[in-house]
Design a protein around this motif. Structure first.
Motif, mmCIF file in Angstrom:
data_model
loop_
_atom_site.group_PDB
_atom_site.id
_atom_site.type_symbol
_atom_site.label_atom_id
_atom_site.label_comp_id
_atom_site.label_asym_id
_atom_site.label_seq_id
_atom_site.Cartn_x
_atom_site.Cartn_y
_atom_site.Cartn_z
ATOM 1 N N GLU A 170 0.831 -1.203 0.000
ATOM 2 C CA GLU A 170 0.000 0.000 0.000
ATOM 3 C C GLU A 170 0.871 1.262 0.000
ATOM 4 N N SER B 1 -5.714 2.343 -2.916
ATOM 5 C CA SER B 1 -5.629 3.418 -3.899
ATOM 6 C C SER B 1 -6.844 3.470 -4.817
ATOM 7 N N GLU C 195 2.117 2.049 -3.427
ATOM 8 C CA GLU C 195 1.089 2.508 -4.365
ATOM 9 C C GLU C 195 1.031 4.028 -4.423
ATOM 10 N N THR C 196 1.391 4.680 -3.333
ATOM 11 C CA THR C 196 1.233 6.134 -3.237
ATOM 12 C C THR C 196 2.560 6.875 -3.116
ATOM 13 N N ASN C 197 3.696 6.158 -3.021
ATOM 14 C CA ASN C 197 5.002 6.801 -2.899
ATOM 15 C C ASN C 197 5.927 6.291 -3.994
#
Length: 581
Positions: free
Chosen positions: A109, A352, A112-114
């Motif tokens: 997770e 996400s 997914e965002t970094n």
């Protein structure tokens, strides 16, 4: 200081060295502060003797004393430099290791965002800034602070009336300095963010150079990176402009205040209130104080940059993965003849993509020793099943069980220790062939590694490499073909010898001959263990005990190859597309 306080846990283990560094720092500063006193004695006493012989002897004694001060300053400064440099290197290494160790334990997770480049920027650029401060700037700042305070005290003691006026002026200088400092810190943080953006772009593109070149996008990517670099430069210029103005203000204002005090001292000499040596001592203390303020203003800017970098590093260290081992994990029951797997009424959405469920009320049971194939169109949720079995994510509702135990109730290392995986995109590390295969079981002997490679039909091509198993395979295995990389990945999983084997398109990168060899090896490896296979090439799963057909996160068909072809459903249509060519 609140931002930099995050470094305290990394400094505490080295309290003894910090104390030694502080002692040497104070001694070096004290040696500097003794110099004006010795100089005053030289001026006032070295020229008092009436005859030339006595004067020469007095001068000689004072010069010897000054030389002694110089030796003490050199020795203590060298010791201080060594101690603080060691601390800077040690603390930075510990910080870098702590951040990296923490990041590799984050769940998917996080990634997914970094962006990877953003994380690498924090590991390199930000930690380098911290090293500069801990190993150099902070020491210089403390040394000059001690010297500055010492010089100020000596000036107050020797010139109390004049220095009281100077101190009042200096207090007025502090207020705008604090204001500018806060703005510099914000710009320092923004500058580091812009540098991280550039690093993220570079990391992404360099990992996909063949695609970039095949689509003739070199100029576009170079322009995109250049624009990102220019944004970082523009932010850095704003920070530097403000910092330069702050330095100029501090030095000019302080120098002006001290010149006022010095002017008052010259007037006192003219009126006979103090001696020439007293004035000389005052002049040197003023120079020390001004020099200290100049250095402190530079160090203050470095501290502000390091504060921004430390904030970014602490943000990473304060992250808590949503997937962790339970405080009191349940033991996993022993597996015999393979592990059992069960997904019970599982609903799952990726963090996400919270609006789009990937699995909907999904149930699947796999008995020990059974081979089950998951097939279906892209996006059906096949790979998600693997990620939930490995507990890369936790389910929204329902349960995932291995050997009857819910995966969130057992230790992660115990859970993943029972699972071997061969991903679709084989991962080859920058090491030799032996170490790449041994990654599956680091304590394995060379003979066991070779046996696993032989079972995966990788021994022959590895032996043909220039240095055999000791041949360096290059970054991401660039020296190997796709099929060779896949066979090393299969050998790695075989070496681990887990009761549950997950194969995600394990033969996708092989030609017909390679597929035949590896398929035979996989069939051998799948004996006496549970195997779940994801496959788009249906020819590789015809011998599976059961084929589960998935679509839109649900099971739409299940059965053997013959049964599903006869049923005329989705599997039959997929089989017709592949076999009736």
């Amino acid at each position: 200081m609140r931002s930099l306080s995050g470094l305290l846990p990394f400094l505490r283990p080295y309290r003894g060295r910090i104390v030694l560094a502080a002692v040497f720092l104070v001694l070096a500063a004290a040696s500097t502060l003794v110099f004006p006193v010795a100089l005053r004695g030289l001026i006032d006493e070295g020229f008092i003797a009436s005859d030339s012989g006595s004067r020469v002897m007095a001068l000689r004694e004072h010069f010897v004393a000054l030389f002694g001060v110089g030796i003490a300053l050199g020795v203590f400064s060298a010791l201080r430099f060594y101690m603080v440099s060691w601390l800077g290197e040690r603390v930075t290494a510990d910080l870098r290791s702590a951040v990296y160790s923490h990041v590799v334990r984050q769940s998917p997770e996080f990634f997914e965002t970094n962006q990877t480049g953003e994380v690498l920027s924090r590991l390199t650029t930000d930690t380098t800034l911290v090293q500069t401060v801990v190993g150099s700037s902070l020491s210089m700042g403390l040394r000059n602070a001690v010297m500055g305070v010492g010089a100020m005290i000596m000036l107050i003691v020797t010139n109390p009336v004049v220095m009281t006026q100077v101190l009042a002026i200096l207090v007025l200088i502090v207020l705008p300095t604090v204001y500018f400092g806060r703005r510099v810190r914000r710009l320092s943080r923004a500058s580091q963010d812009r540098v991280a953006d550039s690093s993220a772009i570079a990391a992404e593109v360099l990992n996909a150079v063949p695609v970039v070149q095949s689509y003739l996008q070199e100029d576009r990517e170079a322009l995109r990176f250049g624009e990102s670099t220019e944004r970082a430069f523009a932010t850095a210029v704003r920070r530097t402009r403000l910092r330069s103005f702050m330095v100029a203000f501090i030095i000019s204002a302080t120098f002006g205040a001290l010149l006022w005090g010095l002017y008052q001292g010259t007037q006192a000499v003219l009126h006979g209130d103090i001696s020439a040596g007293h004035l000389g001592q005052t002049v040197v203390y003023v120079i020390i104080l001004v020099g200290s303020v100049a250095v402190l203003s530079e160090v203050y800017g470095d501290l502000l940059r390091a504060a921004g970098a430390t904030e970014r590093l602490m943000e990473l260290l304060q992250l808590r993965s949503p997937v962790v081992s339970p405080p009191a994990p349940e033991p996993l029951p022993a597996s015999s003849g393979g592990a059992s797997v069960a997904l019970e009424n599982v609903t799952f959405r990726y963090p996400s993509r919270p609006q789009h469920p990937t699995l909907i009320d999904f149930s699947l049971g796999v008995a020990p020793g059974e081979t089950v194939a998951l097939v279906g169109p892209s996006g059906a949720g096949k790979s998600t099943v693997f990620q939930l079995i490995l507990r890369f994510y936790d389910v929204e509702s329902g349960a995932v069980r291995i050997d009857g135990a819910r995966v969130e109730r057992v230790a992660l290392d115990a859970l993943r220790g029972r699972i071997g995986i061969v991903p679709q995109d084989s991962v080859i590390f920058s090491a030799d062939a032996m170490e790449n295969i041994r990654y599956g079981r680091p304590q394995a002997s060379d003979e066991e590694v070779i046996a696993a490679a032989t079972a995966a039909y990788a021994h022959d091509f590895i032996s043909a490499l220039p240095e055999g198993y000791k041949t360096f395979l290059g970054e991401r295995g660039v020296r190997l073909s796709g099929g060779q990389r896949q066979r090393i990945s299969i050998a790695r999983a075989m070496l681990k010898n887990p009761p549950l084997l997950l194969l995600d398109e394990a033969t996708s990168a092989l030609d017909a001959e390679g597929e035949r060899m590896v398929q035979a090896a996989l069939e051998s490896a799948m004996r006496h263990r549970t195997t779940i296979v994801i496959a788009h090439r249906l020819s590789t799963v015809q011998k599976a005990d059961r084929i589960v057909v998935m679509e839109a996160g649900q099971i739409v068909e299940t059965g053997t190859h013959a049964e599903l072809v006869a049923a005329g459903g989705l599997y039959s249509r997929l089989a017709a597309l592949q076999f009736d060519r």
